[in-house]
Scaffold this motif. Structure first.
Motif, PDB file in Angstrom:
ATOM      1  N   ALA A 173      41.055  53.666  71.362  1.00  0.00           N
ATOM      2  CA  ALA A 173      40.376  53.225  72.588  1.00  0.00           C
ATOM      3  C   ALA A 173      41.092  52.031  73.215  1.00  0.00           C
ATOM      4  N   GLY A 174      42.419  52.051  73.185  1.00  0.00           N
ATOM      5  CA  GLY A 174      43.216  51.001  73.810  1.00  0.00           C
ATOM      6  C   GLY A 174      43.338  49.724  72.985  1.00  0.00           C
ATOM      7  N   ILE A 175      42.825  49.722  71.764  1.00  0.00           N
ATOM      8  CA  ILE A 175      42.888  48.545  70.895  1.00  0.00           C
ATOM      9  C   ILE A 175      43.727  48.893  69.676  1.00  0.00           C
ATOM     10  N   GLN A 176      44.582  47.967  69.263  1.00  0.00           N
ATOM     11  CA  GLN A 176      45.371  48.167  68.053  1.00  0.00           C
ATOM     12  C   GLN A 176      44.475  47.940  66.839  1.00  0.00           C
ATOM     13  N   VAL A 177      44.425  48.933  65.967  1.00  0.00           N
ATOM     14  CA  VAL A 177      43.638  48.821  64.736  1.00  0.00           C
ATOM     15  C   VAL A 177      44.558  49.052  63.548  1.00  0.00           C
ATOM     16  N   TYR A 178      44.111  48.610  62.401  1.00  0.00           N
ATOM     17  CA  TYR A 178      44.921  48.661  61.191  1.00  0.00           C
ATOM     18  C   TYR A 178      44.158  49.380  60.084  1.00  0.00           C
ATOM     19  N   ARG A 179      44.912  50.065  59.252  1.00  0.00           N
ATOM     20  CA  ARG A 179      44.355  50.722  58.074  1.00  0.00           C
ATOM     21  C   ARG A 179      45.321  50.487  56.919  1.00  0.00           C
ATOM     22  N   PRO A 180      44.805  50.470  55.684  1.00  0.00           N
ATOM     23  CA  PRO A 180      45.680  50.221  54.538  1.00  0.00           C
ATOM     24  C   PRO A 180      46.534  51.442  54.215  1.00  0.00           C
ATOM     25  N   LEU A 181      47.764  51.199  53.808  1.00  0.00           N
ATOM     26  CA  LEU A 181      48.632  52.256  53.317  1.00  0.00           C
ATOM     27  C   LEU A 181      48.717  52.222  51.790  1.00  0.00           C
ATOM     28  N   LEU A 182      48.347  51.100  51.209  1.00  0.00           N
ATOM     29  CA  LEU A 182      48.367  50.970  49.751  1.00  0.00           C
ATOM     30  C   LEU A 182      47.072  51.508  49.169  1.00  0.00           C
ATOM     31  N   GLU A 183      47.188  52.232  48.082  1.00  0.00           N
ATOM     32  CA  GLU A 183      46.036  52.798  47.395  1.00  0.00           C
ATOM     33  C   GLU A 183      45.347  51.685  46.604  1.00  0.00           C
ATOM     34  N   LYS A 184      44.028  51.648  46.671  1.00  0.00           N
ATOM     35  CA  LYS A 184      43.262  50.534  46.114  1.00  0.00           C
ATOM     36  C   LYS A 184      43.441  50.358  44.605  1.00  0.00           C
ATOM     37  N   VAL A 185      43.170  51.382  43.824  1.00  0.00           N
ATOM     38  CA  VAL A 185      43.181  51.242  42.365  1.00  0.00           C
ATOM     39  C   VAL A 185      44.567  50.867  41.845  1.00  0.00           C
ATOM     40  N   GLY A 186      45.597  51.549  42.319  1.00  0.00           N
ATOM     41  CA  GLY A 186      46.956  51.245  41.884  1.00  0.00           C
ATOM     42  C   GLY A 186      47.395  49.850  42.278  1.00  0.00           C
ATOM     43  N   THR A 187      47.017  49.420  43.469  1.00  0.00           N
ATOM     44  CA  THR A 187      47.388  48.089  43.947  1.00  0.00           C
ATOM     45  C   THR A 187      46.683  47.013  43.133  1.00  0.00           C
ATOM     46  N   LEU A 188      45.398  47.201  42.884  1.00  0.00           N
ATOM     47  CA  LEU A 188      44.656  46.217  42.089  1.00  0.00           C
ATOM     48  C   LEU A 188      45.177  46.154  40.656  1.00  0.00           C
ATOM     49  N   ALA A 189      45.536  47.302  40.104  1.00  0.00           N
ATOM     50  CA  ALA A 189      46.093  47.329  38.743  1.00  0.00           C
ATOM     51  C   ALA A 189      47.428  46.593  38.695  1.00  0.00           C
ATOM     52  N   ALA A 190      48.289  46.824  39.683  1.00  0.00           N
ATOM     53  CA  ALA A 190      49.584  46.140  39.728  1.00  0.00           C
ATOM     54  C   ALA A 190      49.394  44.635  39.905  1.00  0.00           C
ATOM     55  N   PHE A 191      48.438  44.245  40.744  1.00  0.00           N
ATOM     56  CA  PHE A 191      48.145  42.833  40.967  1.00  0.00           C
ATOM     57  C   PHE A 191      47.682  42.189  39.654  1.00  0.00           C
ATOM     58  N   ALA A 192      46.787  42.860  38.937  1.00  0.00           N
ATOM     59  CA  ALA A 192      46.269  42.327  37.672  1.00  0.00           C
ATOM     60  C   ALA A 192      47.371  42.225  36.619  1.00  0.00           C
ATOM     61  N   ARG A 193      48.228  43.257  36.533  1.00  0.00           N
ATOM     62  CA  ARG A 193      49.346  43.210  35.566  1.00  0.00           C
ATOM     63  C   ARG A 193      50.282  42.051  35.887  1.00  0.00           C
ATOM     64  N   ASP A 194      50.617  41.896  37.155  1.00  0.00           N
ATOM     65  CA  ASP A 194      51.511  40.815  37.566  1.00  0.00           C
ATOM     66  C   ASP A 194      50.886  39.458  37.256  1.00  0.00           C
ATOM     67  N   PHE A 195      49.623  39.287  37.576  1.00  0.00           N
ATOM     68  CA  PHE A 195      48.927  38.041  37.299  1.00  0.00           C
ATOM     69  C   PHE A 195      48.926  37.750  35.796  1.00  0.00           C
ATOM     70  N   SER A 196      48.579  38.751  34.997  1.00  0.00           N
ATOM     71  CA  SER A 196      48.549  38.582  33.542  1.00  0.00           C
ATOM     72  C   SER A 196      49.915  38.216  32.979  1.00  0.00           C
ATOM     73  N   ARG A 197      50.930  38.881  33.476  1.00  0.00           N
ATOM     74  CA  ARG A 197      52.302  38.616  32.997  1.00  0.00           C
ATOM     75  C   ARG A 197      52.723  37.184  33.324  1.00  0.00           C
ATOM     76  N   ARG A 198      52.371  36.723  34.543  1.00  0.00           N
ATOM     77  CA  ARG A 198      52.764  35.367  34.929  1.00  0.00           C
ATOM     78  C   ARG A 198      51.975  34.307  34.188  1.00  0.00           C
ATOM     79  N   VAL A 199      50.691  34.540  33.949  1.00  0.00           N
ATOM     80  CA  VAL A 199      49.842  33.555  33.299  1.00  0.00           C
ATOM     81  C   VAL A 199      50.047  33.552  31.787  1.00  0.00           C
ATOM     82  N   MET A 200      50.109  34.730  31.200  1.00  0.00           N
ATOM     83  CA  MET A 200      50.232  34.830  29.740  1.00  0.00           C
ATOM     84  C   MET A 200      51.667  34.792  29.256  1.00  0.00           C
ATOM     85  N   GLU A 201      52.606  34.916  30.134  1.00  0.00           N
ATOM     86  CA  GLU A 201      54.038  34.949  29.819  1.00  0.00           C
ATOM     87  C   GLU A 201      54.304  36.034  28.826  1.00  0.00           C
TER      88      GLU A 201
END
Length: 89
Positions: free
Chosen positions: A61-89
């Motif tokens: 309708a003449g307005i720029q809108v956005y939608r996610p291209l990243l899948e939720k579960v996989g993205t959250l899992a990758a985020f959690a793994r990365d966080f754990s790896r950085r915090v726990m070394e």
């Protein structure tokens, strides 16, 4: 390797996963209470996410809108793994 969003990018993605598609103004209204930042910060972060292939931009309708291209579960899992790896070394 999956794309790992920053914490602020993750906030925008979570809002989009709940309610996509959203305009920048709608998205800003959803994340501003959590992030406490300006409209221009939301717009700039969304532009970077578009460049990284995390979100798609379309016209509705003449307005720029956005939608996610990243899948939720996989993205959250990758985020959690990365966080754990950085915090726990």
């Amino acid at each position: 390797m999956p794309t790992i969003p920053s914490p602020t990018e993750l906030s925008l993605l979570k809002a989009l996963w709940r309610e996509a598609p959203l305009s920048v103004r709608e998205l800003h209204a959803r994340v501003e209470p959590e992030l406490g930042w300006s409209f221009s910060s939301t717009r700039k972060t969304l532009e970077r996410m578009l460049d990284k292939g995390m979100v798609a931009q379309e016209s509705a309708a003449g307005i720029q809108v956005y939608r996610p291209l990243l899948e939720k579960v996989g993205t959250l899992a990758a985020f959690a793994r990365d966080f754990s790896r950085r915090v726990m070394e």
